[in-house]
Design an enzyme around this catalytic site. Structure first.
Site, PDB file in Angstrom:
ATOM      1  CG  ASP A   1      -1.829   1.150   1.324  1.00  0.00           C
ATOM      2  OD1 ASP A   1      -2.328   1.571   0.267  1.00  0.00           O
ATOM      3  OD2 ASP A   1      -2.054   1.643   2.431  1.00  0.00           O
TER       4      ASP A   1
ATOM      5  CE  LYS B   1      -3.200  26.444  -4.835  1.00  0.00           C
ATOM      6  NZ  LYS B   1      -3.005  26.465  -3.385  1.00  0.00           N
TER       7      LYS B   1
ATOM      8  CG  ASP C   1      -3.858  -1.832   2.813  1.00  0.00           C
ATOM      9  OD1 ASP C   1      -3.994  -1.568   1.607  1.00  0.00           O
ATOM     10  OD2 ASP C   1      -3.468  -0.995   3.650  1.00  0.00           O
TER      11      ASP C   1
END
EC number: 7.6.2.1
Length: 1169
Positions: free
Chosen positions: A451, A619, A878
């Site tokens: 991960d 930006k 996960d």
């Protein structure tokens, strides 16, 4: 939502499921398959909501038995109604066993071991007195011991799973029951209940958001447990339900009915309809709060439970707990089968010998043995002898082998638990081996699936450097104006005099503060832009401190930097932005907000200052923004580009900054066209995008920022060393593609020296297949003939060929694929092409993947590559990946303990993975292999003596050893040396001579042997057990003979000398890498040259922008609409703890010391440490 299905004729009646009477207030749900003229949209099973009194050719869906759910109906505040559908409750189960199922399931799993079944058969044979010369307890005692030890270990592991489940299930939640809020355990929450959540609370189930403390029913959630992203996401309630507010009486009267999709694992999709007050309202994912989320920056909210427990999307993405076995276990099963076959051959040989001996010689002993003629035939004697020798020779694979293996594994697990170099002192978290059966598999890892967020990174953004008007700020120079590294002794800029400054912000270049004080207009404009151009929301807590609510951590870092340098963002309304510029409050009129999206990769705002000047501040990604610059910026552009390359080379996330002065008349004309575009019904988005492009041109460059997405300490060194060990690392993350790529560069997994980086972003299977083929053509060249992937068997042969071709690939390649493309690539006819390409690449990055897709990628590699895999992560997203891999590693991070509880090993930092694999994994595998060789050697030597002795005892199945020697040989006499080697043996780099352990176990075993020998042959033991120990004085008299000691000495020398000679010649003629390094270490001890620190080299890299990558589209519209403007301040939120630490493992130092030396010893391209 599926359309209603009706039937117009009696012939179109559906198949009958069941029918049931109902009250007039009930709603009927129908779900059927149709015959005849009924029309079903899309050919799927659909449902229809009917009110009482409606007539149709459809029969309601109901059954006392739970049928397969095709649509879900939930009625608010009505448990009795919802119980008809037998929906799952909110209790979760991650354990494997319960009290009733533990014994049968665990025994079934254990007897999958061939050896356990083998010894069970031997036990049955030993119960037959005609063929057994050994007592039955010699087998049953060790067999029961092994099974009991394993069962206790498995029960302990599952106990902690139950404990974790109980902790989660017993969490408290406020549920609206009988017109009042009551505290209920999570496991007692039912579908249809209305729950109240408060700030920073975990969400108990998948909820439909009804109302919140924020204006317009908005709330903010953190989804790190689901997709790994910690930037906040907005959810908003329907306007009709947001009016309910916190009025308990109105909420208790809410009786809306939701008809929606069935439970599934799609985190980003939801479809449903809310029916309430004779009107229907469409529901999508923006109205749903999923279990595993955390409520942030929102005082309270109310939600209605749609999915509970195992039906929640979080649990739907959690894989099942699997029974994991190592390659050593599978090898031992195979060896047992081969040895059993060898044992049968020996038994047949000895049985044939017995039959021959009985027919030719045995007649001479029949009178002596009081046998009658014809009572025993030679064939029958051979048959009995066969089974007798099977029992006697079974010690070639003794049950003590498995006892010893479990003891060794337990010892290795304690080494991991006790390893101080894997102990994280800041949080007092040690490494933990949560299973004891997989240690040696750690030394065989070929693929690591990692991960990103919380595993590789700390997910803490820090403003590090910037370039303003061609000058870099953030570097530190010495007295000779030479750039130096920032150390802890360096004094940072003192921000303590600023009352509004962030106390944790550090900046070491004092030149920027001096430029601000001197009134540099470019520096002021640069910081003013950072304070204005963003989507941050501000508020003050009860202590009067300014708190920023950031949608992305990048923006938080930039706004915080401007705040500390004197340009403080104070507040905003839909029309204004107020900032404090060096102590002066200034309010800007917000005229337009040009929001970010993934195509633009920039955001801009148009503001009017108090002097009436209109300015556009922008930006974004430097590669995009530089194309919009005015030609007069050519010199500054060149300087800033060099600075960006330098920043990116250090792994910083870069961002370009620019502005434009606008004419009042021009802006009014442009704004009028923008209003017309917003009101358009056709090509609205294209027209708006064109107007954005029109005004965002001829920009004046101010500079660039460099933000550090802090990697965990030691990540780069860990990945480098694992790559040296020929371990491939794949990053599987739910984060955006650009963010994952940036982290890949920061970790040195992606470099500008790579030959090519393949990006797969197709929107359908055809596009994905074509992109994969093009990538393979670029990788292998045009001459290779690619198969279409439709024939699985041919593809499996192709993959075997690819394992050879992989070694011939020259150059480094990387593969990047996003989640929706991966979904198509995992289809049966494309997945082999994906795997073929991915395995040829040095680095693979999968972005925007769901937890289930992570598990599917792991399973793909396991199935077709036959490789040992490891998955590492820190969040609930996960868990599926961790359960699917051969080895699952959980990191004790900031995202809860779900990953740790599902893992096989856990620790606090990613850098400890290096030591787990390259030290503990290698040693465990090395020790286990040597242990097995040693064990089988001694047992073959011990057991084959019976085979040899059979030729001297008339094949009568008599033992050459007494029964006590047979019993104690493996348990006592020879157990200590093999256990010592299996637990404590180390590679040649660490020990070259006998240690204290060697002496204790070798000489201790010899002393134990002679002690037991004298005791069993003594007068005292004979007096107590005369029948069991009749050999009084035998040992004492035998060992006084000199020839006995001479035979012992000659046997020892004859056994040891060939091995010593072979090892000496092998080390001298064919030294291994370990032998070479050991020689170098010995030479270094004599020479001891002074160590010199190598200067840090900076790699060059292409420019990358990090700002837009963590940003999310849509916040500009929220700001300008005012929907997220607060009426009051919520309670303050806790801040993330920042950690910083330094640690270096022995193998890192070894790699640094021996880089040049190893290259001279070895000509191999890849070095396995």
């Amino acid at each position: 939502m599926p359309a209603a299905v009706t039937s117009s004729s009696s012939q179109a009646l559906p198949d009958l499921y069941c029918s049931k009477s109902s009250t007039k207030d009930d709603f009927f749900f129908t779900s059927t398959t149709f015959r005849g003229g009924a029309s079903v949209s899309g050919g799927i099973l659909v449902g229809h909501l009917l009110r009482p009194g409606e007539r149709s050719g459809i029969i309601m869906f109901c059954s006392e038995k739970k049928l397969r759910e095709v649509e879900r109906i939930v009625k608010a505040n009505d448990r009795e109604y919802n119980e008809k559908f037998q929906y799952a409750d909110n209790r979760i189960h991650t354990s494997k066993y319960n009290i009733l199922t533990f014994l049968p399931i665990n025994l079934f799993e254990q007897f999958q071991r061939v050896a356990n079944a083998y010894f069970l058969c031997l036990l049955i044979l030993q119960l037959i007195p005609e063929i057994s010369s050994l007592t039955w307890f010699t087998t049953i005692v060790p067999l029961v011991l092994v099974i009991t030890m394993t069962a206790v270990k498995d029960a302990t592991d599952d106990y902690f799973r139950h404990k974790s489940d109980n902790q989660v299930n017993n969490r408290q939640s406020e549920v609206l029951i009988n017109c009042k809020l009551q505290n209920e355990k999570w496991m007692n929450v039912k579908v249809g209940d209305i729950i109240k959540l408060e700030n920073n609370q975990f969400v108990a189930a998948d909820l439909l958001l009804l109302s919140s403390s924020e204006p317009h029913g908005l709330c903010y959630v953190e989804t790190a447990e689901l997709d790994g992203e910690t930037n906040l996401k907005v959810r908003h309630a329907l306007s009709v339900t947001s009016e309910l507010g916190a009025d308990i009486s109105r909420l208790a009267r809410f009786d809306g009915i939701v008809v929606c999709e069935v439970p599934n694992n799609k985190l980003d999709k939801f479809m449903g309809i809310l029916s309430w007050k004779d009107s229907k309202h469409s529901l999508n994912n923006e109205k749903i709060i999923l279990r595993g989320c955390i409520l942030r920056n929102t005082s309270w909210c109310f939600g209605m439970v749609i999915f509970a427990g195992p039906d929640t999307k979080l649990m739907q993405n959690s894989g099942k707990t699997k029974f994991k076995r190592t390659s050593i276990d599978r090898l031992m099963n195979t060896l047992v089968l081969w040895i059993f076959g060898f044992l049968i051959c020996l038994g047949i040989i000895l049985a044939i010998g017995n039959s021959i001996w009985e027919s030719q010689t045995g007649d001479q002993f029949r009178t002596f043995l009081f046998w009658n003629e014809g009572e025993k035939s030679s064939v029958f004697s051979g048959f009995l002898t066969f089974w007798s020798y099977i029992i006697i020779l079974n010690t070639v694979v003794p049950i003590s082998l498995y006892v010893s293996v479990e003891v060794i594994r337990l010892g290795h697990s304690y080494f991991i638990n006790w390893d101080r170099k894997m102990y994280y002192s800041r949080k007092a978290i040690p490494a933990e081996a949560r299973t004891t059966t997989l240690n040696e598999e750690l030394g065989q890892i070929e693929y690591i699936f990692s991960d990103k967020t919380g595993t590789l990174t700390q997910n803490i953004m820090t403003f590090k450097r910037c370039s303003i008007n061609g000058r870099i700020y953030g570097e530190v120079h010495d007295d000779l104006d030479q750039k130096t590294e920032i150390t802890q002794e360096k004094e940072p800029v003192d921000f303590s005099v600023k009352s509004q400054a962030d106390r944790e912000f550090q900046f070491f270049d004092h030149n920027l503060m001096e430029s601000i004080k001197m009134g540099d207009p470019k520096v002021h404009e640069f910081l003013r832009l950072l304070a204005l151009c963003h989507t941050v929301m501000s508020e003050e807590n009860s202590a009067g401190e300014l708190i920023y609510q950031v949608q992305s951590p990048d923006e938080g870092a930039l706004v915080t930097a401007a705040r500390n340098f004197g340009f403080i963002f104070k507040s905003r309304t839909p029309e204004t932005i107020t900032i404090e510029e060096l102590g002066t409050l200034v309010t800007y009129q917000l005229l337009a907000f040009l929001d970010f999206n993934n195509t633009r990769k920039r955001m801009s705002i148009i503001v009017q200052n108090p002097e009436g000047q209109i300015k556009l501040y922008s930006k974004g990604a430097d590669t995009i923004l530089f194309e919009k610059l005015h030609p007069s910026n050519e010199v500054l552009l060149s300087l800033t580009s060099d600075h960006l390359s330098e920043f990116a080379g250090e792994g910083l996330r870069t961002l370009a900054i620019a502005y434009r002065d606008l004419d009042d008349k021009y802006f009014k004309e442009w704004h009028k066209m923008l209003e017309d575009a917003n009101a358009a019904t056709e090509e609205r988005d294209e027209r708006i995008a064109g107007l954005y492009e029109e005004i965002e041109r001829d920009l004046m460059l101010l500079g660039a920022t460099a933000v550090e997405d802090k990697l965990q300490e030691g990540v780069i060194e860990t990945i480098t060393n694992l790559s040296l060990a020929n371990i491939k690392i794949w990053v599987l993350t739910g984060d955006k593609q650009e963010t994952a790529i940036n982290i890949g560069y920061a970790c040195n997994m992606l470099t500008d020296d790579m030959n090519d980086v393949f990006v797969i972003a197709g929107n359908n299977a055809v596009e994905v297949r074509e992109e994969l083929r093009k990538a393979k053509q670029n990788l292998f060249g045009q001459n290779r003939n690619f198969s279409n992937g439709h024939v699985v068997c041919e593809k499996k042969q192709q993959l075997e060929l690819d394992s050879i071709v992989e070694e011939t690939i020259t150059g480094d390649y990387a593969l990047i694929i996003n989640g929706h493309s991966l979904a198509h690539a995992l289809e049966s006819d494309v997945k082999n092409d994906l795997l073929e390409l991915a395995c040829m690449c040095k680095t693979v990055v999968c972005c925007r993947v769901t937890p289930l897709q992570k598990a599917q990628v792991v399973e793909l590699v396991k199935k077709y590559r036959n490789a040992v895999t490891l998955a590492i992560g820190d969040g609930a997203n996960d868990v599926s990946m961790i359960k699917s891999a051969h080895i699952g590693v959980g990191i004790s991070g900031q995202e809860g303990l779900q990953a740790v509880l599902a893992s096989d090993y856990s620790f606090a930092q990613f850098r400890y993975l290096q030591r787990l694999l390259l030290v503990h994994g290698r040693w465990s595998y090395f020790r286990m292999c040597k242990f097995l060789c040693y064990f089988f050697y001694k047992n073959f030597a011990f057991t084959l003596v019976h085979f040899w002795f059979g030729f001297f005892c008339g094949f009568s199945a008599q033992t050459v050893y007494d029964q006590w020697f047979i019993t104690l040989f493996n348990i006592v006499y020879t157990s200590l040396p093999v256990l010592a080697m299996g637990i404590f043996d180390q590679i040649a780099l660490d020990t070259s001579y006998w240690t204290f352990i060697n002496h204790v176990f070798i000489w201790g075993s010899i002393a134990i042997y002679f002690s037991i020998l004298f005791i069993m042959h003594s007068n005292g033991i004979f007096g107590i057990f005369p029948n069991q120990f009749p050999f009084v004085g035998n040992a004492r008299h035998s060992l006084t003979e000199k020839c006995i000691w001479l035979v012992i000495l000659l046997t020892t020398v004859a056994s040891v000398m060939p091995v010593v000679a072979f090892r000496f010649l092998k080390v001298d003629l064919y030294p291994t890498l370990s032998d070479q390094i050991r020689r170098w270490q010995k030479a270094q001890k004599k020479a001891r040259p002074p160590s010199s620190r190598r200067p840090r080299t900076r790699r060059s890299s292409s420019r990358r922008s990090g700002y837009a990558f963590a940003h999310q589209e849509g916040y500009g519209e929220l700001i300008t609409s005012g929907k997220n403007m607060r009426a009051k301040n919520p309670p303050p939120t806790s801040e993330l703890e920042k950690t910083h630490y330094n640690s270096t493992s022995w193998i890192e130092n070894l790699c640094k010391k021996t880089t040049d030396t190893v290259s001279s010893f070895s000509q191999e391209k890849t070095v396995k440490l």
